[in-house]
Design an enzyme around this catalytic site. Structure first.
Site, short mmCIF file in Angstrom:
data_model
loop_
_atom_site.label_atom_id
_atom_site.label_comp_id
_atom_site.label_asym_id
_atom_site.label_seq_id
_atom_site.Cartn_x
_atom_site.Cartn_y
_atom_site.Cartn_z
CB SER A 9 -0.96 0.01 1.19
OG SER A 9 -1.89 -1.04 1.05
CG ASP A 10 2.55 2.82 3.05
OD1 ASP A 10 3.61 2.23 3.37
OD2 ASP A 10 1.59 2.93 3.83
#
Length: 201
Positions: A9-10
């Protein structure tokens, strides 16, 4: 050809676990594509590069369905484009017994119907999980704010040193640029705190 797609996600999350899975099933490292960003849409650099490489008959591996994306309708559309328009097969390792598109392909039209049903169900679950995560994040922020936790950049305190520098600046002893350098402030912060200092005077 075997190809692996990985998404975290990041940039703070580590894709190594997913990469190791792909290597273990015999995918060459150069054919493992990794994105480090949200799955809300498919405008991801590695994903788009992977689609340029994919050819009919290739086998695409995902660790889990939500690595493909988090948007219910988007997942379904993308899956169908890959399997039916591009002729690529997909295996979802986390649900391999359910999600191996080769099995659905072998069943003809009935397989398409079953695939659509399974895909709709799991895509819906993936999107609901994303919504739950957002809700938990909002709830956590609200609770923290009620307890007095501040988010964003830490507030620069109105120190005696700052007040002394402002006095010198007002007297013309130092330039505004020099005052900002001493206080380690950006112009917007410096002038805002100067205004606050007036209010406290």
């Amino acid at each position: 050809m075997k190809i692996g797609y990985i998404r975290v996600s990041d940039k703070r999350q580590n894709p190594d676990r997913q990469i190791e899975k792909m290597l273990d099933i015999g995918i060459e490292e150069r054919f493992i594509f990794v994105d480090r960003q949200s799955g809300k849409d498919f405008a991801r650099p590695a994903y788009q590069s992977m689609k340029q490489v994919l050819r009919e008959g290739d086998l695409l591996y995902l660790d889990a369905l939500d690595r493909l994306g988090r948007n219910y309708d988007g997942i379904i559309d993308e899956w169908k484009e890959l399997t039916r328009s591009l002729g690529v097969d997909i295996v979802v390792l986390e649900q391999e017994s359910l999600f191996d598109s080769r099995r659905f392909r072998e069943m003809g039209e009935l397989g398409k119907l079953m695939e659509d049903q399974f895909l709709s169900l799991l895509s819906y679950v993936a999107e609901q999980e994303r919504n739950k995560i957002r809700t938990r994040q909002r709830e956590g922020i609200n609770i923290a704010q009620r307890k007095g936790v501040r988010f964003g950049r830490p507030r620069v305190e109105m120190t005696e040193e700052f007040q002394e520098v402002v006095k010198r600046w007002r007297k013309g002893e130092v330039t505004a640029k020099e005052a900002m350098r001493i206080c380690k402030m950006k112009p917007s912060t410096f002038y805002r705190r100067v205004e606050e200092l007036k209010g406290e005077a």
